[in-house]
Design a protein around this motif. Structure first.
Motif, mmCIF file in Angstrom:
data_model
loop_
_atom_site.group_PDB
_atom_site.id
_atom_site.type_symbol
_atom_site.label_atom_id
_atom_site.label_comp_id
_atom_site.label_asym_id
_atom_site.label_seq_id
_atom_site.Cartn_x
_atom_site.Cartn_y
_atom_site.Cartn_z
ATOM 1 N N ASN A 1 1.080 -1.119 0.015
ATOM 2 C CA ASN A 1 0.447 0.335 -0.284
ATOM 3 C C ASN A 1 0.689 1.618 -0.422
ATOM 4 O O ASN A 1 0.666 2.388 0.944
ATOM 5 N N ILE A 2 2.016 1.360 -1.402
ATOM 6 C CA ILE A 2 2.961 2.737 -1.034
ATOM 7 C C ILE A 2 2.450 3.705 -1.706
ATOM 8 O O ILE A 2 1.930 2.721 -3.109
ATOM 9 N N HIS A 3 2.273 4.703 -1.337
ATOM 10 C CA HIS A 3 1.539 5.725 -2.577
ATOM 11 C C HIS A 3 2.351 6.980 -3.011
ATOM 12 O O HIS A 3 2.204 7.879 -2.983
ATOM 13 N N SER A 4 3.947 6.362 -2.820
ATOM 14 C CA SER A 4 4.824 7.489 -2.963
ATOM 15 C C SER A 4 5.921 7.859 -4.306
ATOM 16 O O SER A 4 6.267 6.690 -4.407
ATOM 17 N N LEU A 5 5.289 8.536 -4.571
ATOM 18 C CA LEU A 5 6.231 8.609 -6.151
ATOM 19 C C LEU A 5 7.733 8.470 -6.262
ATOM 20 O O LEU A 5 8.027 7.640 -7.162
ATOM 21 N N GLY A 6 7.994 9.317 -5.338
ATOM 22 C CA GLY A 6 9.712 9.286 -4.910
ATOM 23 C C GLY A 6 10.235 6.930 -4.887
ATOM 24 O O GLY A 6 10.879 7.102 -5.327
ATOM 25 N N TYR A 7 9.289 6.385 -4.075
ATOM 26 C CA TYR A 7 9.519 4.900 -3.838
ATOM 27 C C TYR A 7 9.160 4.149 -5.284
ATOM 28 O O TYR A 7 10.384 3.817 -5.921
ATOM 29 N N TYR A 8 8.261 4.547 -6.058
ATOM 30 C CA TYR A 8 8.155 4.239 -8.005
ATOM 31 C C TYR A 8 8.927 4.613 -8.615
ATOM 32 O O TYR A 8 9.512 4.098 -9.394
ATOM 33 N N ALA A 9 9.476 5.370 -8.598
ATOM 34 C CA ALA A 9 10.569 6.704 -9.290
ATOM 35 C C ALA A 9 11.804 5.680 -8.781
ATOM 36 O O ALA A 9 12.810 5.713 -9.550
ATOM 37 N N CYS A 10 13.016 5.906 -7.376
ATOM 38 C CA CYS A 10 13.743 5.173 -6.953
ATOM 39 C C CYS A 10 13.667 3.502 -7.789
ATOM 40 O O CYS A 10 14.717 3.267 -8.055
ATOM 41 N N ILE A 11 12.706 3.232 -7.551
ATOM 42 C CA ILE A 11 13.134 1.290 -8.094
ATOM 43 C C ILE A 11 13.415 1.215 -9.722
ATOM 44 O O ILE A 11 13.852 0.566 -10.307
ATOM 45 N N GLN A 12 12.285 2.245 -10.623
ATOM 46 C CA GLN A 12 12.691 2.233 -11.769
ATOM 47 C C GLN A 12 14.000 3.250 -12.256
ATOM 48 O O GLN A 12 15.134 2.586 -13.167
ATOM 49 N N VAL A 13 14.723 3.513 -11.230
ATOM 50 C CA VAL A 13 16.000 4.392 -11.620
ATOM 51 C C VAL A 13 17.401 2.979 -11.454
ATOM 52 O O VAL A 13 17.874 2.897 -12.086
ATOM 53 N N MET A 14 16.794 2.776 -10.518
ATOM 54 C CA MET A 14 17.708 0.875 -10.209
ATOM 55 C C MET A 14 17.416 -0.037 -11.137
ATOM 56 O O MET A 14 17.898 -1.101 -11.371
ATOM 57 N N ASN A 15 16.166 -0.372 -11.167
ATOM 58 C CA ASN A 15 15.700 -0.783 -12.566
ATOM 59 C C ASN A 15 16.890 -0.840 -13.876
ATOM 60 O O ASN A 15 16.301 -1.707 -13.990
ATOM 61 N N GLY A 16 16.908 0.296 -14.540
ATOM 62 C CA GLY A 16 17.447 0.862 -15.636
ATOM 63 C C GLY A 16 18.703 0.755 -15.737
ATOM 64 O O GLY A 16 19.181 0.045 -16.687
ATOM 65 N N LEU A 17 18.867 1.049 -14.459
ATOM 66 C CA LEU A 17 20.591 0.697 -14.027
ATOM 67 C C LEU A 17 20.854 -0.605 -14.955
ATOM 68 O O LEU A 17 21.749 -1.154 -15.588
ATOM 69 N N MET A 18 20.122 -2.104 -13.518
ATOM 70 C CA MET A 18 20.340 -3.088 -14.068
ATOM 71 C C MET A 18 20.015 -3.661 -15.161
ATOM 72 O O MET A 18 20.904 -4.662 -16.056
ATOM 73 N N GLN A 19 19.218 -3.397 -15.647
ATOM 74 C CA GLN A 19 18.777 -3.528 -17.209
ATOM 75 C C GLN A 19 19.640 -3.381 -18.979
ATOM 76 O O GLN A 19 20.184 -3.969 -19.790
ATOM 77 N N THR A 20 20.098 -2.467 -18.391
ATOM 78 C CA THR A 20 22.229 -2.321 -19.062
ATOM 79 C C THR A 20 22.578 -3.499 -18.967
ATOM 80 O O THR A 20 23.317 -2.766 -20.303
ATOM 81 N N THR A 21 22.459 -4.311 -18.624
ATOM 82 C CA THR A 21 23.777 -5.582 -18.389
ATOM 83 C C THR A 21 23.463 -6.071 -19.465
ATOM 84 O O THR A 21 23.849 -6.870 -20.599
ATOM 85 N N GLY A 22 21.988 -6.085 -19.909
ATOM 86 C CA GLY A 22 21.515 -7.344 -20.919
ATOM 87 C C GLY A 22 21.994 -7.108 -22.207
ATOM 88 O O GLY A 22 22.609 -7.713 -22.705
ATOM 89 N N TRP A 23 21.940 -5.703 -22.820
ATOM 90 C CA TRP A 23 22.053 -5.635 -24.566
ATOM 91 C C TRP A 23 23.633 -5.992 -25.163
ATOM 92 O O TRP A 23 23.412 -7.119 -26.240
ATOM 93 N N PRO A 24 24.055 -5.838 -24.456
ATOM 94 C CA PRO A 24 26.066 -5.374 -24.907
ATOM 95 C C PRO A 24 26.269 -6.656 -24.432
ATOM 96 O O PRO A 24 26.862 -6.941 -25.158
ATOM 97 N N ALA A 25 26.289 -7.293 -23.706
ATOM 98 C CA ALA A 25 26.038 -8.967 -23.359
ATOM 99 C C ALA A 25 25.419 -9.322 -24.274
ATOM 100 O O ALA A 25 26.347 -10.462 -25.218
#
Length: 499
Positions: A138-162
């Motif tokens: 029941n989280i309604h903080s934009l900061g929480y979801y934005a932070c998760i998106q930032v970390m996920n974006g960084l982790m997803q960069t491992t895929g394509w070049p590899a």
């Protein structure tokens, strides 16, 4: 005696050991990047559930309602600026992805790909699940979801070049455009599966729309750790030939010293010297990769091509829902047709570019045709179901075809360019530069769509059409060079040497 073998066994034994390994690696990397895209898709499906038309929904009798217009929305997306907030989520992921991509290629050349991919998929799965858990917590903080998106974006960069580096290690030029065109359908397959999985839960419990894809990509990370083979040499398979005979003969003078200090020209000793050079070759620098002919042009072209593709990836379900008045699940299912067209477009682009030898021209023609098709889709695409299906598939093929060709066959060609003189370790860095530049466009597209869409969807499509035209302009020099080759004014050499 062989004639008595079962037909299935005869078929199996007709393929060499090298062929089986290559097919296995192609399948594995296809599966891996399907999982990457599968985990990115839920946010576009869930948007229409986070903010919807509550007046058409049945109000629970035990719910204390303070606002009849927003009672069914998920805060903080229950405000009038919800499209801007969606843009924040999209760009938290995409800006992090774009920045991280330039760094990821450098790490990809210096770390074992098996470990790099495994950790990347496990972490991507973790952050995808954390986004979905916001529903149950029941989280309604934009900061929480934005932070998760930032970390996920960084982790997803491992895929394509590899994965591109791994496929480039196993496959030479030959029919690379067709092979990688078929292989690159993982992008669209991932989008389709992600849409269907997210759509199955979006109306009841949207948190599962993220948790299930998160568990899937984490599972493929475990699979990668146990089964990925980075190079053919690791399992005593024959490495592919990345250059034509003409290119090899031109690079050989730079490979003069064998293990015994002898000058080699051909034969087995020459082969040994090439292996020594590749084994001890240093990873290419960022500036060195930029200096490879064609890298800058294709990178800038991809910036605008990916802008268009990712705008559709993140906003198409909402557009269909708003304009055609579909429910969230129906809009998500309908949007998969765009990705079906993308599969066909990527394969067609690979076939045509293999046959003509004109990677740049193939991309340019498809982008030019895509511009008026986007205009037509916005004008008449919602008239009836048949028109919608046809236009979605046509636009998907024309938009994703050039994007697929540049991020696969073109990146692999440039990463094994003959100017590198046998150093194949540049592949990951070149791929990261091209896709990283494209990811800047991927971040700009959804952001601009979020800003422009309140003024009308027509303006969003004008923006997309302008981006397609700009993408073509950046390829104009390369198209001219390819035309010179076809006219016989410049000797034809594979691998963009003439550029």
């Amino acid at each position: 005696m062989r004639a008595s073998l079962a037909p299935g066994i005869r078929l199996i034994t007709s393929f060499s050991r090298d062929s089986w390994y290559r097919s296995f690696i192609l399948f594995l990397t296809f599966l891996f990047y399907t999982a990457y895209h599968l985990s990115r898709k839920p946010i576009s499906i869930v948007k229409s559930q986070l903010h919807r038309n509550c007046s058409t929904s049945i109000q629970p009798s035990d719910l204390n309602i303070t606002n009849n217009d927003t009672w069914c929305d998920w805060a903080p997306f229950d405000q009038d600026n919800y499209q801007t907030l969606f843009g924040v989520l999209d760009n938290s992921f995409l800006v992090a992805y774009a920045i991280g991509m330039f760094i990821s290629g450098i790490f990809g050349e210096r770390l074992p790909l098996r470990y790099y991919l495994s950790v990347g998929m496990l972490m991507s799965g973790l952050f995808t699940c954390l986004f979905g858990l916001g529903f149950y917590w029941n989280i309604h903080s934009l900061g929480y979801y934005a932070c998760i998106q930032v970390m996920n974006g960084l982790m997803q960069t491992t895929g394509w070049p590899a994965v591109v580096a791994c496929v480039g290690n196993w496959f030479g030029k030959g029919k690379r455009g067709f092979i990688m065109g078929v292989w690159n359908s993982h992008t669209s397959v991932g989008n389709i599966l992600g849409s269907l999985i997210a759509g199955a839960f979006v109306s009841s419990a949207w948190g599962m729309s993220f948790i299930v894809p998160g568990l899937i990509i984490a599972s493929t990370g475990i699979l990668c750790f146990f089964f990925l083979v980075e190079k053919p040499e690791d399992v005593n398979c024959t490495p592919p030939q990345h250059h034509s005979e003409q290119e090899t003969s031109e690079t050989e003078p730079l490979l003069q010293n064998s293990a015994h200090g002898e000058r080699t020209v051909n034969g087995s000793i020459a082969t040994e010297s090439v292996e020594v050079v590749e084994e001890h070759a240093e990873a290419i620098s960022f500036c060195g990769a930029l200096s490879i002919p064609g890298v800058v042009e294709f990178s800038l072209c991809l910036l605008f091509a990916k802008l268009v593709s990712y705008t559709f990836l993140y906003w198409l379900p909402l557009y269909i829902s708003n304009v055609a008045h579909f429910e969230a699940k129906e809009a998500g299912d309908m949007s998969t047709l765009f990705d079906v067209g993308g599969i066909l477009g990527g394969i067609m682009a690979g076939l045509v570019s293999d046959y003509t030898g004109g990677r740049a021209t193939t991309c340019c023609v498809m982008l030019l045709v895509a511009a008026p098709m986007l205009f037509l889709y916005n004008s008449i695409g919602q008239r009836n179901i048949g028109t919608t299906i046809g236009m979605l598939m046509l636009c998907g093929g024309l938009v994703n075809g050039p994007y697929a060709l540049i991020t696969t066959a073109v990146s692999a060609d440039l990463g094994t360019h003959e100017s590198l003189r046998g150093n194949s370790r540049a592949l990951s860095t070149v791929t990261a530069i091209i896709d990283g530049t494209g990811s800047i466009g991927a971040a700009l597209g959804p952001l601009l769509a979020g800003v422009i869409s309140p003024t009308g969807w027509n303006n969003v499509f004008y923006m997309l059409i302008s981006a397609d035209v700009l993408a073509c302009l950046f390829l104009s020099r390369l198209v001219y060079k390819e035309a010179q080759v076809w006219c016989g004014r410049v000797p034809r050499v594979r691998g963009f040497k003439e550029i």
